[in-house]
Motif scaffolding. Structure first.
Motif, PDB file in Angstrom:
ATOM      1  N   LEU A 240       0.851  -1.192   0.000  1.00 26.00           N
ATOM      2  CA  LEU A 240       0.000   0.000   0.000  1.00 26.00           C
ATOM      3  C   LEU A 240       0.887   1.242   0.000  1.00 26.00           C
ATOM      4  N   LEU A 242       0.902   4.226   1.731  1.00 25.94           N
ATOM      5  CA  LEU A 242       1.384   4.898   2.943  1.00 25.94           C
ATOM      6  C   LEU A 242       2.570   4.174   3.587  1.00 25.94           C
ATOM      7  N   TYR A 283     -15.010  -6.250  -5.830  1.00 25.52           N
ATOM      8  CA  TYR A 283     -14.282  -5.720  -4.660  1.00 25.52           C
ATOM      9  C   TYR A 283     -12.923  -6.415  -4.529  1.00 25.52           C
ATOM     10  N   HIS A 286     -10.572  -5.755  -7.438  1.00 19.28           N
ATOM     11  CA  HIS A 286      -9.978  -4.433  -7.315  1.00 19.28           C
ATOM     12  C   HIS A 286      -8.849  -4.420  -6.292  1.00 19.28           C
ATOM     13  N   LYS A 287      -9.088  -5.065  -5.164  1.00 25.08           N
ATOM     14  CA  LYS A 287      -8.083  -5.142  -4.089  1.00 25.08           C
ATOM     15  C   LYS A 287      -6.804  -5.806  -4.610  1.00 25.08           C
ATOM     16  N   GLU A 290      -4.960  -3.625  -7.046  1.00 24.77           N
ATOM     17  CA  GLU A 290      -4.254  -2.582  -6.296  1.00 24.77           C
ATOM     18  C   GLU A 290      -2.951  -3.147  -5.715  1.00 24.77           C
TER      19      GLU A 290
ATOM     20  N   MET B  23     -13.340  -1.641   5.196  1.00 26.56           N
ATOM     21  CA  MET B  23     -12.141  -1.679   4.371  1.00 26.56           C
ATOM     22  C   MET B  23     -12.629  -1.408   2.949  1.00 26.56           C
ATOM     23  N   PHE B  24     -12.099  -0.371   2.331  1.00 20.58           N
ATOM     24  CA  PHE B  24     -12.537   0.011   0.990  1.00 20.58           C
ATOM     25  C   PHE B  24     -11.839  -0.838  -0.066  1.00 20.58           C
ATOM     26  N   ASP B  25     -12.338  -0.762  -1.273  1.00 19.69           N
ATOM     27  CA  ASP B  25     -11.699  -1.566  -2.325  1.00 19.69           C
ATOM     28  C   ASP B  25     -10.430  -0.898  -2.837  1.00 19.69           C
ATOM     29  N   ARG B  26     -10.097   0.260  -2.286  1.00 18.92           N
ATOM     30  CA  ARG B  26      -8.774   0.837  -2.544  1.00 18.92           C
ATOM     31  C   ARG B  26      -8.294   1.534  -1.277  1.00 18.92           C
ATOM     32  N   GLU B  27      -6.975   1.752  -1.184  1.00 19.41           N
ATOM     33  CA  GLU B  27      -6.408   2.396   0.005  1.00 19.41           C
ATOM     34  C   GLU B  27      -6.959   3.823   0.122  1.00 19.41           C
ATOM     35  N   LYS B  29      -6.756   7.253   0.208  1.00 15.49           N
ATOM     36  CA  LYS B  29      -5.649   8.157  -0.115  1.00 15.49           C
ATOM     37  C   LYS B  29      -6.234   9.278  -0.940  1.00 15.49           C
TER      38      LYS B  29
END
Lengths: 336, 44
Positions: A240, A242, A283, A286-287, A290, B23-27, B29
């Motif tokens: 991720l 961050l 969902y 997409h995860k 990412e 928890m979203f499907d993306r970070e 940000k």
């Protein structure tokens, strides 16, 4: 993408490696990853200590055994593996007593008739004080040399930064202390009538003695921490943005202190091969997309330095068995 | 596993829970995602 060493291969390539530190953003799994690394080292036959320098210890929770306040404790069910949650309260207490002595001595020499209490409070009511104590306790454990390998689960970045910075600050401060003490003593000698007696007193000056003693152990700690054959700092991240950004900054800091870096370990990687992405929910797709993007970013930012992708397990990593399972993944190179 | 821990949290902290953020499907940000987190916080 560059596929480098696995964590295990890195270990094998450094036969003198003795001190391993794990750092990263809060919540990335430093405790679990460092525990897995310690577990692997113990399996390889090294007598291993996993120590936590995080003021908020998590080793007990990770292993599901109680280590707090017990000093160095053998981990039940494991061979060669011991845990320590460093408790700085005794060291902080000793520092305070020591400071009272030193400040009283100083005030006496300077003929200032006041009590040292307020000075001690000012000097010790300070967050850096606990970090100094943590640093000292950690170095003590390292220098005792009871173990083949020491693995440290460090506090989140800011704490560790100050912890590592301690040795540098100590060094500068002690050098100045020693110099000014020497100057003061040489003036005293010049001004005194009974030079012989004063010279003898000076040779035994307790303030100078303790400063020199402290400098010796700080120098020793610095030598250990900056020796690439013996020490390596590992960075834990998630796939991720961050935590990756934190690792980037952290690497620069660690390097600025001349602390050798070991590599990057990516934690909580979803094993995408376990899913049929054609049928999975948008969902999840997409995860995973990412994640794949950030894995690519990590390999681009740290080419050849990514030592492992640790899988996100079906259940939370807790207890020796699960930690040992994760340790297995440290044997394989990261898939690029 | 999550449901089990949610039960633990409800039991331990019941009245102290002021929000649940998915928890979203993306970070999360950037401002747009922060707004989504904020919405989840307010929506409880």
């Amino acid at each position: 993408m560059n596929v480098g060493f696995s964590f295990k291969e890195f270990i094998s390539s450094k036969p003198g490696l003795k001190y391993l530190f794990f750092g990263g953003k809060g919540g990335v799994g430093k405790t679990v990853v460092s525990s897995a690394a310690a577990c692997l080292l113990s399996e390889l036959g090294f007598k291993t200590l996993i120590g936590s320098t995080n003021p908020v210890h998590s080793l007990s929770s990770a292993f599901d055994q109680d280590f707090w306040g017990k000093g160095i404790t053998p981990i039940k069910g494991a061979k060669n593996l011991y845990a320590l949650e460093i408790d700085v309260s005794k060291t902080v207490g000793r520092y305070k007593d020591d400071l009272v002595d030193k400040i009283s001595m100083f005030l006496k020499y300077a003929d200032i008739p006041i009590k040292p209490g307020p000075f001690v409070e000012v000097a010790t009511t300070n967050p850096a004080f606990e970090e100094a104590a943590m640093f000292d306790d950690m170095i003590d454990v390292m220098l005792k040399g009871e173990f083949d390998v020491y693995v440290f689960d460090t506090a989140p970045v800011a704490h560790t930064y100050r912890l590592l910075g301690m040795s540098k600050v100590y060094e500068a401060w002690l050098a100045k202390m020693i110099k000014s003490r020497q100057e003061a003593l040489s003036l005293r000698l010049k001004l005194s009538f009974r030079k012989e007696k004063v010279a003898k007193e000076i040779a035994e000056d307790p303030l100078l003695k303790s400063a020199i003693e402290m400098k010796k152990s700080t120098d020793m700690a610095r030598r250990l921490l900056t020796d690439p054959e013996r020490t390596a700092f590992f960075f834990v991240t998630l796939p991720l943005a961050l935590p990756i950004a934190v690792v980037e900054r952290f690497v620069t800091w660690v390097k600025a202190f001349n602390i050798p870096t070991g590599g990057v370990i990516v934690n909580c990687v979803v094993p995408k091969e376990k899913f049929d992405l054609e049928k999975a929910s948008p969902y999840l797709v997409h995860k995973i997309e990412e994640q794949e993007h950030y894995l690519k970013v990590i390999h681009e930012k740290f080419p050849g330095e990514v030592l492992a992708h640790l899988p996100l397990m079906e259940t939370e990593v807790r207890g020796l068995e699960m930690i040992a399972h994760l340790a297995e993944a440290l044997k394989h190179p990261s898939r690029a | 596993m999550q449901q089990r821990y949610m039960d633990v949290i409800r039991k331990e902290f019941g009245p102290l829970i002021v929000g649940t953020v998915p928890m979203f499907d993306r970070e999360p940000k950037g401002l747009a995602m922060m707004a989504k987190v904020a919405e989840a916080l307010l929506g409880g």
